[in-house]
Design an enzyme around this catalytic site. Structure first.
Site, PDB file in Angstrom:
ATOM      1  N   GLU A   1     -15.591  10.960   7.802  1.00 30.52           N
ATOM      2  CA  GLU A   1     -15.093  10.785   9.163  1.00 30.52           C
ATOM      3  C   GLU A   1     -15.937  11.491  10.224  1.00 30.52           C
ATOM      4  O   GLU A   1     -15.855  11.121  11.393  1.00 30.52           O
ATOM      5  CB  GLU A   1     -13.641  11.279   9.258  1.00 30.52           C
TER       6      GLU A   1
ATOM      7  N   GLU B   1     -12.643   0.013   5.313  1.00 29.74           N
ATOM      8  CA  GLU B   1     -11.267   0.401   5.662  1.00 29.74           C
ATOM      9  C   GLU B   1     -10.998   0.202   7.157  1.00 29.74           C
ATOM     10  O   GLU B   1      -9.992   0.679   7.673  1.00 29.74           O
ATOM     11  CB  GLU B   1     -11.014   1.859   5.261  1.00 29.74           C
TER      12      GLU B   1
ATOM     13  N   PHE C   1       0.842  -1.194   0.000  1.00 37.83           N
ATOM     14  CA  PHE C   1       0.000   0.000   0.000  1.00 37.83           C
ATOM     15  C   PHE C   1       0.879   1.246   0.000  1.00 37.83           C
ATOM     16  O   PHE C   1       0.566   2.255  -0.620  1.00 37.83           O
ATOM     17  CB  PHE C   1      -0.920  -0.020   1.224  1.00 37.83           C
TER      18      PHE C   1
ATOM     19  N   ARG D   1      -4.371   4.378  16.384  1.00 45.50           N
ATOM     20  CA  ARG D   1      -3.254   4.574  15.466  1.00 45.50           C
ATOM     21  C   ARG D   1      -2.138   3.594  15.804  1.00 45.50           C
ATOM     22  O   ARG D   1      -1.545   3.649  16.891  1.00 45.50           O
ATOM     23  CB  ARG D   1      -2.730   6.007  15.541  1.00 45.50           C
TER      24      ARG D   1
ATOM     25  N   SER E   1       7.763  14.817   8.297  1.00 43.14           N
ATOM     26  CA  SER E   1       8.948  14.055   8.698  1.00 43.14           C
ATOM     27  C   SER E   1       9.880  13.874   7.502  1.00 43.14           C
ATOM     28  O   SER E   1      10.055  12.762   6.990  1.00 43.14           O
ATOM     29  CB  SER E   1       8.537  12.684   9.258  1.00 43.14           C
TER      30      SER E   1
ATOM     31  N   ALA F   1      -8.661  13.935   8.192  1.00 40.60           N
ATOM     32  CA  ALA F   1      -7.531  13.837   7.267  1.00 40.60           C
ATOM     33  C   ALA F   1      -7.706  12.668   6.320  1.00 40.60           C
ATOM     34  O   ALA F   1      -8.438  11.713   6.597  1.00 40.60           O
ATOM     35  CB  ALA F   1      -6.221  13.689   8.040  1.00 40.60           C
TER      36      ALA F   1
END
Length: 211
Positions: free
Chosen positions: A113, A159, A25, A76, A130, A93
């Site tokens: 969301e 998902e 992915f 997460r 990052s 997001a």
């Protein structure tokens, strides 16, 4: 006011080789490169593994009538080893799909969301979260919403998303930020931006707030 200028540009580095280490992915590529040094010489050949993923869009919904913000909470995996809890308070997001603009992504993800309609959007900034190890670049927005009917659990089952919507006063959100309960860079940046720009947004959005 003088603007700081970067010392080098596209002509001051050279990619010597790139090898795909993983393709799924996301993608992991090992780059071999050299670059100009600040003394004018060239560096040695350097090798770095870089996480290659699509660019993303993040949006902080703000209700100027109630001075409230909308944050989402979800699990997460990246927080498994480094936090007391891997559930994080975040912005709405999503990854930019091919052919989508950041505005398209912001509106789509707000529906998926949080079941929220974005009434107006203000671009904050694009940034690398990052750059030492990832190609990702984020487009960050603040959006005007009517938060009076928002709340609940959303996300796409296909998902495996399980997303809780929280409506907080801006004061509450900033307190959570100061206590370290909000610890991901897009949310930190957006809330600090809103703290600095709230008066201007209220003047632009508050008088025309929809019921």
């Amino acid at each position: 006011m003088a603007m700081i200028k970067k010392s080098f540009g596209q002509k001051d580095f050279e990619v010597l080789q790139q090898d795909v280490c993983f393709q799924g992915f996301f993608k992991l590529i090992k780059y071999h490169f050299r670059h100009r040094r600040f003394d004018g010489s060239w560096s040695n050949d350097v090798a770095r593994e870089i996480f290659v993923r699509g660019n993303a869009t993040c949006v902080l919904p703000y209700d100027p009538k109630t001075e409230s913000v909308v944050l989402i909470e979800q699990f997460r995996a990246g927080g498994l080893l480094h936090t007391e809890s891997p559930w994080m308070f975040e912005l709405i997001a999503g990854i930019n799909e091919e052919g989508e603009s950041p505005l398209d992504v912001a509106k789509r993800e707000a529906q998926e969301e949080a079941n929220a309609e974005l009434l107006e959007l203000r671009h904050i900034q694009d940034f690398f979260p990052s750059p030492g190890g990832s190609t990702e670049r984020i487009s960050l927005f603040c959006a005007k919403v009517d938060s009076s009917e928002l709340g609940g659990v959303y996300g796409l089952p296909e998902e495996d998303e399980d997303i809780m919507v929280h409506v907080l006063s801006l004061a509450e959100a900033l307190k959570c930020l100061s206590m370290g309960q909000i610890d991901n860079s897009p949310a930190i940046i957006a809330l600090q931006w809103l703290r600095l720009n709230k008066d201007e947004l209220d003047a632009a959005w508050g008088a025309n707030a929809e019921t």
